[in-house]
Motif scaffolding. Structure first.
Motif, PDB file in Angstrom:
ATOM      1  N   ALA A 182       6.951  15.196   2.696  1.00 20.18           N
ATOM      2  CA  ALA A 182       7.208  13.752   2.788  1.00 20.18           C
ATOM      3  C   ALA A 182       6.167  13.114   3.695  1.00 20.18           C
ATOM      4  O   ALA A 182       5.924  13.577   4.810  1.00 20.18           O
ATOM      5  CB  ALA A 182       8.607  13.492   3.325  1.00 20.18           C
ATOM      6  N   VAL A 183       5.549  12.040   3.214  1.00 19.42           N
ATOM      7  CA  VAL A 183       4.495  11.354   3.969  1.00 19.42           C
ATOM      8  C   VAL A 183       4.777   9.860   3.956  1.00 19.42           C
ATOM      9  O   VAL A 183       5.009   9.269   2.903  1.00 19.42           O
ATOM     10  CB  VAL A 183       3.103  11.606   3.346  1.00 19.42           C
ATOM     11  CG1 VAL A 183       2.025  10.894   4.161  1.00 19.42           C
ATOM     12  CG2 VAL A 183       2.819  13.099   3.264  1.00 19.42           C
ATOM     13  N   GLU A 184       4.758   9.233   5.150  1.00 13.79           N
ATOM     14  CA  GLU A 184       4.917   7.785   5.253  1.00 13.79           C
ATOM     15  C   GLU A 184       3.555   7.143   5.052  1.00 13.79           C
ATOM     16  O   GLU A 184       2.598   7.441   5.767  1.00 13.79           O
ATOM     17  CB  GLU A 184       5.475   7.404   6.629  1.00 13.79           C
ATOM     18  CG  GLU A 184       6.925   7.798   6.836  1.00 13.79           C
ATOM     19  CD  GLU A 184       7.875   6.865   6.105  1.00 13.79           C
ATOM     20  OE1 GLU A 184       7.548   5.671   5.984  1.00 13.79           O
ATOM     21  OE2 GLU A 184       8.935   7.320   5.651  1.00 13.79           O
ATOM     22  N   VAL A 185       3.435   6.256   4.083  1.00 15.11           N
ATOM     23  CA  VAL A 185       2.166   5.580   3.828  1.00 15.11           C
ATOM     24  C   VAL A 185       2.414   4.083   3.736  1.00 15.11           C
ATOM     25  O   VAL A 185       3.549   3.622   3.595  1.00 15.11           O
ATOM     26  CB  VAL A 185       1.514   6.073   2.515  1.00 15.11           C
ATOM     27  CG1 VAL A 185       1.222   7.543   2.585  1.00 15.11           C
ATOM     28  CG2 VAL A 185       2.400   5.766   1.313  1.00 15.11           C
ATOM     29  N   GLY A 186       1.334   3.311   3.838  1.00 20.57           N
ATOM     30  CA  GLY A 186       1.445   1.860   3.736  1.00 20.57           C
ATOM     31  C   GLY A 186       2.074   1.232   4.957  1.00 20.57           C
ATOM     32  O   GLY A 186       2.744   0.211   4.864  1.00 20.57           O
ATOM     33  N   LEU A 187       1.878   1.845   6.142  1.00 14.51           N
ATOM     34  CA  LEU A 187       2.481   1.311   7.356  1.00 14.51           C
ATOM     35  C   LEU A 187       1.835  -0.017   7.751  1.00 14.51           C
ATOM     36  O   LEU A 187       0.621  -0.164   7.749  1.00 14.51           O
ATOM     37  CB  LEU A 187       2.329   2.318   8.503  1.00 14.51           C
ATOM     38  CG  LEU A 187       3.081   3.652   8.315  1.00 14.51           C
ATOM     39  CD1 LEU A 187       2.716   4.598   9.446  1.00 14.51           C
ATOM     40  CD2 LEU A 187       4.576   3.413   8.295  1.00 14.51           C
ATOM     41  N   THR A 188       2.667  -0.978   8.086  1.00 19.94           N
ATOM     42  CA  THR A 188       2.195  -2.271   8.586  1.00 19.94           C
ATOM     43  C   THR A 188       3.092  -2.668   9.750  1.00 19.94           C
ATOM     44  O   THR A 188       4.177  -2.100   9.944  1.00 19.94           O
ATOM     45  CB  THR A 188       2.282  -3.355   7.493  1.00 19.94           C
ATOM     46  OG1 THR A 188       3.662  -3.594   7.192  1.00 19.94           O
ATOM     47  CG2 THR A 188       1.551  -2.935   6.225  1.00 19.94           C
ATOM     48  N   ILE A 200      -8.908   7.407   8.150  1.00 17.83           N
ATOM     49  CA  ILE A 200      -8.953   7.976   6.804  1.00 17.83           C
ATOM     50  C   ILE A 200      -9.680   6.981   5.907  1.00 17.83           C
ATOM     51  O   ILE A 200      -9.230   5.840   5.750  1.00 17.83           O
ATOM     52  CB  ILE A 200      -7.545   8.265   6.262  1.00 17.83           C
ATOM     53  CG1 ILE A 200      -6.850   9.338   7.110  1.00 17.83           C
ATOM     54  CG2 ILE A 200      -7.607   8.710   4.806  1.00 17.83           C
ATOM     55  CD1 ILE A 200      -5.427   9.662   6.663  1.00 17.83           C
ATOM     56  N   PHE A 201     -10.808   7.392   5.362  1.00 17.40           N
ATOM     57  CA  PHE A 201     -11.609   6.525   4.496  1.00 17.40           C
ATOM     58  C   PHE A 201     -11.398   6.913   3.037  1.00 17.40           C
ATOM     59  O   PHE A 201     -11.580   8.075   2.670  1.00 17.40           O
ATOM     60  CB  PHE A 201     -13.099   6.644   4.845  1.00 17.40           C
ATOM     61  CG  PHE A 201     -13.515   5.830   6.043  1.00 17.40           C
ATOM     62  CD1 PHE A 201     -14.147   4.607   5.882  1.00 17.40           C
ATOM     63  CD2 PHE A 201     -13.256   6.292   7.321  1.00 17.40           C
ATOM     64  CE1 PHE A 201     -14.526   3.858   6.990  1.00 17.40           C
ATOM     65  CE2 PHE A 201     -13.639   5.556   8.439  1.00 17.40           C
ATOM     66  CZ  PHE A 201     -14.276   4.326   8.271  1.00 17.40           C
ATOM     67  N   GLN A 202     -11.021   5.943   2.220  1.00 18.35           N
ATOM     68  CA  GLN A 202     -10.851   6.207   0.796  1.00 18.35           C
ATOM     69  C   GLN A 202     -12.208   6.315   0.110  1.00 18.35           C
ATOM     70  O   GLN A 202     -13.088   5.483   0.298  1.00 18.35           O
ATOM     71  CB  GLN A 202     -10.040   5.102   0.127  1.00 18.35           C
ATOM     72  CG  GLN A 202      -9.824   5.335  -1.370  1.00 18.35           C
ATOM     73  CD  GLN A 202      -9.089   4.196  -2.034  1.00 18.35           C
ATOM     74  OE1 GLN A 202      -8.769   3.199  -1.391  1.00 18.35           O
ATOM     75  NE2 GLN A 202      -8.813   4.337  -3.319  1.00 18.35           N
ATOM     76  N   GLY A 257      -5.141   2.585   4.427  1.00 19.44           N
ATOM     77  CA  GLY A 257      -4.853   1.353   5.159  1.00 19.44           C
ATOM     78  C   GLY A 257      -6.052   0.425   5.214  1.00 19.44           C
ATOM     79  O   GLY A 257      -6.611   0.029   4.194  1.00 19.44           O
ATOM     80  N   ASP A 258      -6.498   0.081   6.432  1.00 21.32           N
ATOM     81  CA  ASP A 258      -7.620  -0.846   6.609  1.00 21.32           C
ATOM     82  C   ASP A 258      -8.936  -0.287   6.078  1.00 21.32           C
ATOM     83  O   ASP A 258      -9.885  -1.046   5.881  1.00 21.32           O
ATOM     84  CB  ASP A 258      -7.786  -1.196   8.092  1.00 21.32           C
ATOM     85  CG  ASP A 258      -6.607  -2.005   8.631  1.00 21.32           C
ATOM     86  OD1 ASP A 258      -5.893  -2.603   7.809  1.00 21.32           O
ATOM     87  OD2 ASP A 258      -6.420  -2.019   9.860  1.00 21.32           O
ATOM     88  N   ARG A 259      -9.000   1.007   5.864  1.00 20.91           N
ATOM     89  CA  ARG A 259     -10.242   1.623   5.387  1.00 20.91           C
ATOM     90  C   ARG A 259     -10.157   1.972   3.897  1.00 20.91           C
ATOM     91  O   ARG A 259     -10.866   2.849   3.412  1.00 20.91           O
ATOM     92  CB  ARG A 259     -10.554   2.866   6.219  1.00 20.91           C
ATOM     93  CG  ARG A 259     -10.798   2.525   7.696  1.00 20.91           C
ATOM     94  CD  ARG A 259     -10.950   3.766   8.554  1.00 20.91           C
ATOM     95  NE  ARG A 259     -11.234   3.408   9.926  1.00 20.91           N
ATOM     96  CZ  ARG A 259     -10.305   3.079  10.838  1.00 20.91           C
ATOM     97  NH1 ARG A 259      -9.019   3.071  10.486  1.00 20.91           N
ATOM     98  NH2 ARG A 259     -10.640   2.754  12.067  1.00 20.91           N
ATOM     99  N   ASN A 262       5.067  -5.041  10.072  1.00 19.84           N
ATOM    100  CA  ASN A 262       6.368  -5.565   9.633  1.00 19.84           C
ATOM    101  C   ASN A 262       7.042  -4.692   8.582  1.00 19.84           C
ATOM    102  O   ASN A 262       7.981  -5.122   7.924  1.00 19.84           O
ATOM    103  CB  ASN A 262       6.185  -6.976   9.070  1.00 19.84           C
ATOM    104  CG  ASN A 262       5.626  -7.943  10.101  1.00 19.84           C
ATOM    105  OD1 ASN A 262       6.060  -7.941  11.249  1.00 19.84           O
ATOM    106  ND2 ASN A 262       4.652  -8.753   9.695  1.00 19.84           N
ATOM    107  N   SER A 263       6.537  -3.469   8.383  1.00 20.08           N
ATOM    108  CA  SER A 263       7.102  -2.620   7.340  1.00 20.08           C
ATOM    109  C   SER A 263       7.124  -1.178   7.803  1.00 20.08           C
ATOM    110  O   SER A 263       6.213  -0.713   8.486  1.00 20.08           O
ATOM    111  CB  SER A 263       6.278  -2.736   6.048  1.00 20.08           C
ATOM    112  OG  SER A 263       6.664  -1.752   5.121  1.00 20.08           O
ATOM    113  N   GLY A 264       8.158  -0.480   7.398  1.00 17.78           N
ATOM    114  CA  GLY A 264       8.237   0.943   7.719  1.00 17.78           C
ATOM    115  C   GLY A 264       7.430   1.796   6.777  1.00 17.78           C
ATOM    116  O   GLY A 264       7.413   3.000   6.896  1.00 17.78           O
ATOM    117  N   GLY A 265       6.782   1.172   5.812  1.00 19.88           N
ATOM    118  CA  GLY A 265       5.962   1.933   4.887  1.00 19.88           C
ATOM    119  C   GLY A 265       6.777   2.498   3.741  1.00 19.88           C
ATOM    120  O   GLY A 265       7.977   2.254   3.605  1.00 19.88           O
ATOM    121  N   LEU A 266       6.111   3.244   2.894  1.00 19.61           N
ATOM    122  CA  LEU A 266       6.730   3.872   1.735  1.00 19.61           C
ATOM    123  C   LEU A 266       6.718   5.382   1.930  1.00 19.61           C
ATOM    124  O   LEU A 266       5.718   5.945   2.366  1.00 19.61           O
ATOM    125  CB  LEU A 266       5.972   3.512   0.455  1.00 19.61           C
ATOM    126  CG  LEU A 266       5.931   2.030   0.069  1.00 19.61           C
ATOM    127  CD1 LEU A 266       4.969   1.832  -1.091  1.00 19.61           C
ATOM    128  CD2 LEU A 266       7.318   1.544  -0.295  1.00 19.61           C
TER     129      LEU A 266
END
Length: 372
Positions: A184-190, A214-216, A356-358, A192-196
């Motif tokens: 299980a991995v939490e992604v999309g953290l912001t 982490i650079f995509q 995220g930002d990258r 105002n959000s707990g992420g997915l």
């Protein structure tokens, strides 16, 4: 849920899929084949014992090991080497006996009177008798790789001889070579959000997911393209040179600029994350491993229970520089799985959320995170 009465049928069907040969290939044809045959009871380790001569003192590449054969292992090795006496059109070139399986290379010098599978069945019968005096020593069927170029043969010799070291590395670094079915991995953290919460099959160093950088990796198909050649049974495959490297047919300045930027970030400690969809993304992943960079890859299918990375990826994994992920809901299937548009959109979206930002800017044409 599978009803108890259907488990055997499901297992048989899976076994049948695992043993499919190269589609469209005539197995009476002269060629060079790499063959893998496993014991029926792999836990017995009846063919030998792995001896680690040196643990490399922290450097997996320097690990030294060999397999000390049992009487059964020596009997199997002898039966393989005498295969040419039984079938003169076959020349056994090499064999590597491992504790629970064998890898062998053989050359078919002229057209066979019967398919290769029947000849290998005879080898299994004879070696079973020589090793144990009874049948049932080997699992059903065999796996094969057809070698069409001399450079492939040299690479396969190296692979066979390196198998004991690879097994030793795997045992010395078990945490990097154990397939996890539900990570299980939490992604999309912001803010105002707990992420997915995404769930993955995984093998490699999970700590790479904790990197703050982490650079995509995203590379247009127009930036780089590998050369393709025809493959047996129809279709195309990537052409490779004698060292096994993909042959590049098209490369643009945009690709060189992107590669330079990403490797520069990796030198500063960043982790590169690639879905390895386009040829350019695969090439960047290959170059990253050559540069000892940290890399996370995404796959559009799961991993088999005995899966392990191959080639340079194996050494990257053993040194904790590689993590391979696949969505947990995408099961393992033998052979290649075609990369569909849905697969590509989903993997790119996962990479975006993790970076995220990258993250790279990609238009997913309406594919939402909930569709992944």
């Amino acid at each position: 849920m599978i009803a108890s009465g259907s488990v055997g049928a499901a297992s048989a069907e899976q076994s049948k899929k695992m043993l499919q040969r190269c589609w469209g290939w005539d197995y009476k044809s002269p060629c060079i084949y790499q063959i893998t045959i496993a014991l029926a009871d792999r836990r017995s380790m009846a063919l030998g014992r792995l001896v680690i001569d040196s643990d490399g003192e922290g450097d997996p590449i320097q690990v030294e090991a060999h397999v000390e054969l049992t009487a059964a292992g020596r009997a199997v090795e002898a039966e393989w080497r005498r295969m040419g006496e039984v079938t003169p059109a076959i020349r056994p070139l090499e064999i590597q006996v491992m504790p629970d399986h064998i890898h062998g290379i053989l050359r078919v010098t002229e057209r066979l009177a019967r398919p290769l599978g029947q000849i290998l069945a005879g080898f299994k019968t004879g070696s079973s008798k020589a090793a144990t005096g009874k049948p049932g020593f080997w699992s059903e069927g065999f796996q094969d790789t057809i070698l069409f170029h001399e450079g492939q043969l040299d690479s396969m010799f190296t692979y066979l001889r390196d198998n004991p070291r690879r097994l030793a590395v795997k045992r010395l670094h078990r945490k990097f070579f154990t397939v996890k079915r539900d990570l299980a991995v939490e992604v999309g953290l912001t803010p105002n959000s707990g992420g997915l919460a995404h769930h993955f099959q995984a093998i490699g160093n999970e700590a790479l997911l904790k990197s703050p950088m982490i650079f995509q990796v995203q590379c247009s198909r127009a930036y780089l393209a590998y050369k393709r050649v025809a493959k047996p049974g129809g279709g195309l495959k990537i052409a490779r040179d004698e060292a096994g490297r993909p042959i590049v047919e098209l490369k643009t300045p945009e690709f060189d600029e992107k590669l330079k930027m990403l490797l520069s970030m990796a030198e500063k400690g960043a982790v590169l994350m690639s879905p390895c969809i386009s040829d350019g993304e695969r090439e960047i992943a290959r170059r990253a491993m050559e540069a000892n960079a940290k890399l996370i890859t995404l796959s559009n299918k799961g991993f088999s229970p005995l899966f392990k990375p191959s080639g340079r990826a194996f050494d990257s994994a053993s040194e904790g520089r590689l993590l391979m992920l696949a969505p947990a809901g995408w099961p393992y299937c033998p052979g290649e799985k075609k990369m569909t548009r849905i697969d590509a959109c989903a993997l790119n979206r996962i990479a975006q959320l993790m970076a995220g930002d990258r993250a790279a800017e990609i238009n997913h044409h309406g594919t939402r995170p909930a569709h992944i």
